[in-house]
Each structure stands twice: as C-alpha cells, then as structure tokens.
Write a protein that holds these residues in place. Structure first.
Motif, PDB file in Angstrom:
ATOM      1  N   GLY A 199       6.828  -0.663   8.325  1.00 33.02           N
ATOM      2  CA  GLY A 199       8.013  -0.154   7.606  1.00 33.02           C
ATOM      3  C   GLY A 199       7.260   1.200   7.273  1.00 33.02           C
ATOM      4  O   GLY A 199       5.506   2.021   7.764  1.00 33.02           O
ATOM      5  N   HIS A 200       7.768   2.257   6.781  1.00 37.01           N
ATOM      6  CA  HIS A 200       7.788   3.414   6.513  1.00 37.01           C
ATOM      7  C   HIS A 200       6.075   3.813   5.164  1.00 37.01           C
ATOM      8  O   HIS A 200       5.403   4.277   5.414  1.00 37.01           O
ATOM      9  CB  HIS A 200       8.568   4.672   5.250  1.00 37.01           C
ATOM     10  CG  HIS A 200       8.462   5.270   5.526  1.00 37.01           C
ATOM     11  ND1 HIS A 200       9.511   6.447   6.598  1.00 37.01           N
ATOM     12  CD2 HIS A 200       8.032   6.270   3.987  1.00 37.01           C
ATOM     13  CE1 HIS A 200       7.944   7.615   5.780  1.00 37.01           C
ATOM     14  NE2 HIS A 200       7.404   7.525   4.789  1.00 37.01           N
ATOM     15  N   LYS A 222       8.126   0.919  13.075  1.00 38.95           N
ATOM     16  CA  LYS A 222       9.777   0.300  13.248  1.00 38.95           C
ATOM     17  C   LYS A 222      10.748   0.741  14.122  1.00 38.95           C
ATOM     18  O   LYS A 222      11.032   1.285  15.240  1.00 38.95           O
ATOM     19  CB  LYS A 222      10.284  -0.981  12.789  1.00 38.95           C
ATOM     20  CG  LYS A 222      10.786  -2.586  13.951  1.00 38.95           C
ATOM     21  CD  LYS A 222      11.782  -3.163  12.740  1.00 38.95           C
ATOM     22  CE  LYS A 222      12.417  -4.273  13.322  1.00 38.95           C
ATOM     23  NZ  LYS A 222      12.790  -4.925  12.335  1.00 38.95           N
ATOM     24  N   TYR A 223      10.881   1.608  13.215  1.00 39.47           N
ATOM     25  CA  TYR A 223      12.344   2.654  12.787  1.00 39.47           C
ATOM     26  C   TYR A 223      12.070   3.308  13.491  1.00 39.47           C
ATOM     27  O   TYR A 223      12.917   4.344  14.135  1.00 39.47           O
ATOM     28  CB  TYR A 223      12.940   3.249  11.690  1.00 39.47           C
ATOM     29  CG  TYR A 223      11.906   4.559  11.335  1.00 39.47           C
ATOM     30  CD1 TYR A 223      11.568   5.709  11.239  1.00 39.47           C
ATOM     31  CD2 TYR A 223      11.001   3.406   9.718  1.00 39.47           C
ATOM     32  CE1 TYR A 223      11.060   6.416  10.583  1.00 39.47           C
ATOM     33  CE2 TYR A 223      10.269   4.690   8.785  1.00 39.47           C
ATOM     34  CZ  TYR A 223      10.352   6.004   9.404  1.00 39.47           C
ATOM     35  OH  TYR A 223       9.746   6.810   8.720  1.00 39.47           O
ATOM     36  N   ASP A 226      12.076   3.281  19.458  1.00 38.16           N
ATOM     37  CA  ASP A 226      12.599   2.814  20.357  1.00 38.16           C
ATOM     38  C   ASP A 226      12.454   5.056  21.059  1.00 38.16           C
ATOM     39  O   ASP A 226      12.901   5.166  21.834  1.00 38.16           O
ATOM     40  CB  ASP A 226      14.379   3.041  19.745  1.00 38.16           C
ATOM     41  CG  ASP A 226      15.255   3.975  18.619  1.00 38.16           C
ATOM     42  OD1 ASP A 226      13.795   4.970  17.923  1.00 38.16           O
ATOM     43  OD2 ASP A 226      15.603   4.891  18.999  1.00 38.16           O
TER      44      ASP A 226
END
Length: 283
Positions: A199-200, A222-223, A226
């Motif tokens: 996470g952040h 994770k965010y 991509d």
C-alpha cells in the motif's frame, strides 16, 4: 557536502518547521534573498547547509535545484520540509522520495523518478521514531509519489495529516530536531533496497527500516504496478545515492501483477527476496 532545506510559504507545516529550525539558533541569515525571502546558513563538520523559502508549493518546485545552483550554492542534497495530507487525518510523521510512476497530476513529470537517499531516509525515520515515542504520531515511509522534477538527490520529510498537526509546535520541533540530526551525523552503511507492492504507507518498508539493517529507496505500490515497466524499474534501481543491492517484493501485495513483476525481475537480473522471508530471517 552542500545541503539545501526548502520550505514553502503555502504550507503551514513548512512554516512551523522553519520557525522551529530558526529557534535552534544554528542558522544565520545571509545578505541575499532567494524568491524574495532571506536565505539562512548553518555549517557543521560534515555539511554546509542553506535554508531556502519559496512561495511555490513544494511539489511544484520544478528544477529548483538548478535555481539554487544559479544562486551560487552548488547543492548536493535537498530536504523538503512540508506537510502530509490525507482524508484519514492520522497524526503522522512521514518520509519519502518524490517521483511519478505514471502521470504527473501532483507536480513533477510523468514517469520521472527523483534520485533517492535511502540511508538518510532510514536515519530520519529512526530518529523520528525515537523523538516521537511519547506522542500519538505514527512514523512511516510512504511510496514514491508526486513532484517536483529535480535531478539532485532529495527527500520529503512531512507532518501529517491535517491542520491541527501542521501547526503543532511539538511536531514541528520533532522534525526540526530530526533535520539537524541528519545534517550533523553521517548515516551508517545500511544495505540499500527498493520495494515493489503493498500500500501507500509501506508496511514492507516499515519492517525493513525498523527491524533490519536495510534502507529503502524507491517504492512502487500495488496501485502503480500497472505503470511499471523495465525502464522504470531500472530507473528505480539506479536513481539512488547508494548502490541498490536487492529488490524486496510484497508477494501478497502484488495482487494481479505477480506474473508481470516476476517477468520484470528476471529481466532486470538483480537479486530479489520476499518481505515475508526477510521478516522470518530477522526474528
């Protein structure tokens, strides 16, 4: 070593930290201004430090290192002292590297990572933890995010995450005392790593910083996986003031990108390890 501290008049936390730094009595004003504000100087056995104030938001100080060099100070490292903002409003003291894995909605340039200082960041986090032990402030390393775009090694050190924290005198003093400590002390030769996944507010980084001898530079959460590709991964490895020895992965925190990250790791050819295994070996 020449070190610049930068605060913004647009930032209440920055102004709080500035006041606390000046109150240490270490800084003397120079006879010139930068962005129409007085410049202060402080010399230690290790560093010559100049303290700059700007009217620009910290995340929008694009190429401010070049401006500082043009002013006659050949800066080697930059510390941005500023605020951290989140909707949760958690009392926090944060450190991170600026840079963008994807777009540049919050300053900087798309797909541009700044040069990290893993050992100094770990040193800062350990000192923040020590000085805030009797408070309700949480100490954490955030992932790589936001601007500005600069080429000089840098870090953000922040008070979070709402107005009552930004103007809190104790929080300002903790950050000021931590910054002075960084300026007067060389960091140990921690082994430097980068982190992928999670996470952040990076739990793998927290475990590495506070439970092992590893120092963490860039973190791709994770965010943002991509957006991660071979070029960005190599940038994250190379953009550090110490050699990146290993990539640490939060396997569970890779989500749907496990195969993508596995392929990138094989292609980049640097040693990697799962945080769970490191954590187990450090017990």
């Amino acid at each position: 070593m020449n070190v610049a501290i930068i605060v913004s008049t647009q930032d209440q936390a920055g102004m709080n930290i500035k006041e606390c730094l000046i109150e240490t009595g270490r800084f003397e004003s120079l006879d010139f201004k930068f962005h129409n504000h007085l410049v202060y100087e402080f010399k230690t056995e290790l560093n010559v430090v100049r303290f700059f104030t700007t009217d620009n938001d910290s995340i929008s100080c694009e190429h401010i290192d070049s401006e500082i060099k043009q002013s006659g100070f050949d800066v080697d490292k930059i510390i941005f002292a500023t605020k951290h903002q989140s909707e949760a409003g958690v009392h926090s003291l944060c450190v991170h590297v600026p840079g963008n894995w994807g777009g540049a909605a919050a300053g900087g340039r798309s797909r541009f990572l700044c040069n990290s200082m893993p050992r100094m960041m770990k040193q800062a986090l350990l000192k923040l933890k020590e000085l805030s032990a009797e408070t309700d402030y949480e100490v954490m390393q955030e992932v790589t995010h936001h601007g500005p775009e600069i080429n000089t090694p840098c870090l953000f050190i922040e008070i979070g995450s709402s107005n009552d924290s930004w103007i809190n005198k104790l929080a300002g003093k903790i950050l000021a005392d931590t910054i002075i400590y960084l300026l007067e002390t060389n960091p140990p030769e921690f082994e430097c790593v980068i982190v992928l996944g999670g996470g952040h507010y990076s739990q793998p980084a927290e475990k590495l910083v506070f439970r092992t001898d590893y120092a963490v530079g860039h973190i791709c959460p994770k965010y943002a996986l991509d957006k991660l590709d071979l070029e960005l991964l190599r940038n994250a490895i190379e953009k550090s003031d110490c050699k990146t020895e290993m990539i640490v992965i939060d396997w569970k925190g890779l989500g749907e990108f496990k195969q993508k990250v596995t392929d990138l790791l094989e292609e980049v050819g640097l040693k990697f390890e799962r945080i769970k295994r490191i954590e187990k070996n450090s017990e």
